[in-house]
Design a protein around this motif. Structure first.
Motif, PDB file in Angstrom:
ATOM      1  N   GLY A  65       0.829  -1.151  -0.242  1.00  0.00           N
ATOM      2  CA  GLY A  65      -0.101  -0.002  -0.055  1.00  0.00           C
ATOM      3  C   GLY A  65       0.782   1.488   0.307  1.00  0.00           C
ATOM      4  N   ALA A  66       1.766   1.038   1.066  1.00  0.00           N
ATOM      5  CA  ALA A  66       2.843   2.793   0.979  1.00  0.00           C
ATOM      6  C   ALA A  66       3.305   2.728  -0.633  1.00  0.00           C
ATOM      7  N   GLY A  67       3.996   1.605  -1.179  1.00  0.00           N
ATOM      8  CA  GLY A  67       4.518   1.470  -2.740  1.00  0.00           C
ATOM      9  C   GLY A  67       3.650   2.820  -3.545  1.00  0.00           C
ATOM     10  N   LEU A  68       2.579   1.848  -3.745  1.00  0.00           N
ATOM     11  CA  LEU A  68       1.813   2.818  -4.571  1.00  0.00           C
ATOM     12  C   LEU A  68       1.211   3.423  -4.401  1.00  0.00           C
ATOM     13  N   LYS A  69       1.511   4.017  -3.309  1.00  0.00           N
ATOM     14  CA  LYS A  69       1.032   5.925  -2.599  1.00  0.00           C
ATOM     15  C   LYS A  69       2.292   6.251  -3.474  1.00  0.00           C
ATOM     16  N   LYS A  70       3.009   6.270  -3.191  1.00  0.00           N
ATOM     17  CA  LYS A  70       4.275   6.565  -3.740  1.00  0.00           C
ATOM     18  C   LYS A  70       3.816   6.345  -4.951  1.00  0.00           C
ATOM     19  N   ILE A  71       4.199   5.672  -6.013  1.00  0.00           N
ATOM     20  CA  ILE A  71       3.942   4.978  -6.872  1.00  0.00           C
ATOM     21  C   ILE A  71       3.180   6.535  -7.390  1.00  0.00           C
ATOM     22  N   HIS A  72       2.374   6.069  -7.423  1.00  0.00           N
ATOM     23  CA  HIS A  72       0.697   7.266  -7.216  1.00  0.00           C
ATOM     24  C   HIS A  72       1.171   8.847  -7.413  1.00  0.00           C
ATOM     25  N   SER A  73       2.085   9.075  -6.194  1.00  0.00           N
ATOM     26  CA  SER A  73       2.216  10.618  -6.014  1.00  0.00           C
ATOM     27  C   SER A  73       4.017  10.317  -6.631  1.00  0.00           C
ATOM     28  N   ARG A  74       4.629   9.977  -7.388  1.00  0.00           N
ATOM     29  CA  ARG A  74       5.668  10.117  -8.471  1.00  0.00           C
ATOM     30  C   ARG A  74       5.037  10.880  -9.766  1.00  0.00           C
ATOM     31  N   ALA A  75       3.390   9.843  -9.809  1.00  0.00           N
ATOM     32  CA  ALA A  75       2.926   9.580 -11.289  1.00  0.00           C
ATOM     33  C   ALA A  75       2.765  10.994 -11.336  1.00  0.00           C
ATOM     34  N   LEU A  76       1.940  12.021 -10.404  1.00  0.00           N
ATOM     35  CA  LEU A  76       1.663  12.653  -9.871  1.00  0.00           C
ATOM     36  C   LEU A  76       2.161  14.123 -10.064  1.00  0.00           C
ATOM     37  N   THR A  77       2.997  13.908  -9.458  1.00  0.00           N
ATOM     38  CA  THR A  77       4.014  15.184  -9.628  1.00  0.00           C
ATOM     39  C   THR A  77       4.871  14.971 -11.019  1.00  0.00           C
ATOM     40  N   ARG A  78       5.099  14.252 -11.738  1.00  0.00           N
ATOM     41  CA  ARG A  78       5.472  14.208 -13.686  1.00  0.00           C
ATOM     42  C   ARG A  78       4.329  14.193 -14.458  1.00  0.00           C
ATOM     43  N   GLY A  79       2.292  14.805 -14.648  1.00  0.00           N
ATOM     44  CA  GLY A  79       2.046  15.275 -14.904  1.00  0.00           C
ATOM     45  C   GLY A  79       1.913  14.067 -15.404  1.00  0.00           C
ATOM     46  N   VAL A  80       1.453  12.973 -14.936  1.00  0.00           N
ATOM     47  CA  VAL A  80       1.074  11.669 -15.969  1.00  0.00           C
ATOM     48  C   VAL A  80      -0.453  11.161 -15.402  1.00  0.00           C
ATOM     49  N   ASP A  81      -0.900  11.423 -16.333  1.00  0.00           N
ATOM     50  CA  ASP A  81      -2.477  10.243 -16.756  1.00  0.00           C
ATOM     51  C   ASP A  81      -2.604   9.009 -16.540  1.00  0.00           C
ATOM     52  N   MET A  82      -3.227   9.234 -15.806  1.00  0.00           N
ATOM     53  CA  MET A  82      -3.296   7.009 -15.197  1.00  0.00           C
ATOM     54  C   MET A  82      -4.371   6.827 -15.022  1.00  0.00           C
ATOM     55  N   SER A  83      -4.622   5.471 -15.379  1.00  0.00           N
ATOM     56  CA  SER A  83      -5.816   4.928 -14.193  1.00  0.00           C
ATOM     57  C   SER A  83      -6.130   4.473 -13.079  1.00  0.00           C
ATOM     58  N   ILE A  84      -7.002   4.408 -12.487  1.00  0.00           N
ATOM     59  CA  ILE A  84      -6.073   4.413 -10.604  1.00  0.00           C
ATOM     60  C   ILE A  84      -8.366   3.171 -10.589  1.00  0.00           C
ATOM     61  N   TYR A  85      -7.842   2.010  -9.113  1.00  0.00           N
ATOM     62  CA  TYR A  85      -9.196   1.628  -9.175  1.00  0.00           C
ATOM     63  C   TYR A  85      -8.797   2.159  -7.839  1.00  0.00           C
ATOM     64  N   ILE A  86      -9.732   2.333  -6.524  1.00  0.00           N
ATOM     65  CA  ILE A  86      -9.813   1.899  -5.221  1.00  0.00           C
ATOM     66  C   ILE A  86     -10.281   1.486  -4.687  1.00  0.00           C
ATOM     67  N   GLU A  87     -10.093   0.590  -3.486  1.00  0.00           N
ATOM     68  CA  GLU A  87     -11.009  -0.251  -2.491  1.00  0.00           C
ATOM     69  C   GLU A  87     -12.317  -0.603  -2.410  1.00  0.00           C
ATOM     70  N   ASP A  88     -13.047   0.857  -2.545  1.00  0.00           N
ATOM     71  CA  ASP A  88     -14.122   0.895  -2.378  1.00  0.00           C
ATOM     72  C   ASP A  88     -15.022   0.296  -3.757  1.00  0.00           C
ATOM     73  N   MET A  89     -14.618   0.298  -5.313  1.00  0.00           N
ATOM     74  CA  MET A  89     -14.478   0.339  -5.584  1.00  0.00           C
ATOM     75  C   MET A  89     -15.352  -1.430  -6.255  1.00  0.00           C
ATOM     76  N   PHE A  90     -14.498  -2.406  -5.621  1.00  0.00           N
ATOM     77  CA  PHE A  90     -15.122  -3.481  -5.234  1.00  0.00           C
ATOM     78  C   PHE A  90     -16.206  -4.193  -4.948  1.00  0.00           C
ATOM     79  N   LYS A  91     -17.355  -2.799  -4.597  1.00  0.00           N
ATOM     80  CA  LYS A  91     -18.311  -3.028  -3.971  1.00  0.00           C
ATOM     81  C   LYS A  91     -19.032  -2.388  -4.945  1.00  0.00           C
TER      82      LYS A  91
END
Length: 135
Positions: A65-91
């Motif tokens: 989880g912590a690594g995924l947050k770092k990767i997300h942050s790095r992508a945001l810092t670089r202005g990279v457009d991304m697809s995301i999936y959050i835990e709530d979407m399983f419901k």
């Protein structure tokens, strides 16, 4: 060889069916952003045709989880457009509910279980540093 790289990163503590589900949904986000990624239809020796696939290989990585947050942050810092999936979407059961679930959280509060990016190869490598190939 492609100038870009597609990387899908899933949280390592998910159940197998969840990892597969997240990977499938995130792949659709990559394709949805660039229809040129869709190749031609496949055809077997008997002339039966099959749907097209993405023309570029993808890598599937895992991170905690912590690594995924770092990767997300790095992508945001670089202005990279991304697809995301959050835990709530399983419901949830449909796209509108998925979008509503994401809208409930601030960027730093998202309970990410996966993300996907397509960018220049070196950029993807820098963003996903620390993630490991899915076993």
């Amino acid at each position: 060889m492609f100038e870009t790289k597609i990387a899908i990163v899933v949280r390592d503590d998910l159940l197998d069916w969840q990892k597969l589900n997240v990977t499938a949904f995130l792949t659709s986000g990559i394709l949805g952003a660039d229809s040129d990624l869709l190749g031609e239809r496949y055809e077997d020796a008997d002339g039966q045709t099959y749907r097209s696939l993405i023309v570029q290989p993808m890598i599937v990585l895992v991170a905690d989880g912590a690594g995924l947050k770092k990767i997300h942050s790095r992508a945001l810092t670089r202005g990279v457009d991304m697809s995301i999936y959050i835990e709530d979407m399983f419901k949830t059961g449909h796209d509108a509910a998925n979008r509503a679930a994401v809208r409930e959280y601030g960027t730093d509060e998202l309970n990410l279980v996966g993300l996907a990016i397509r960018e220049e190869r070196k950029t993807v490598d820098k963003i996903t540093k620390g993630a490991k190939m899915h076993p």
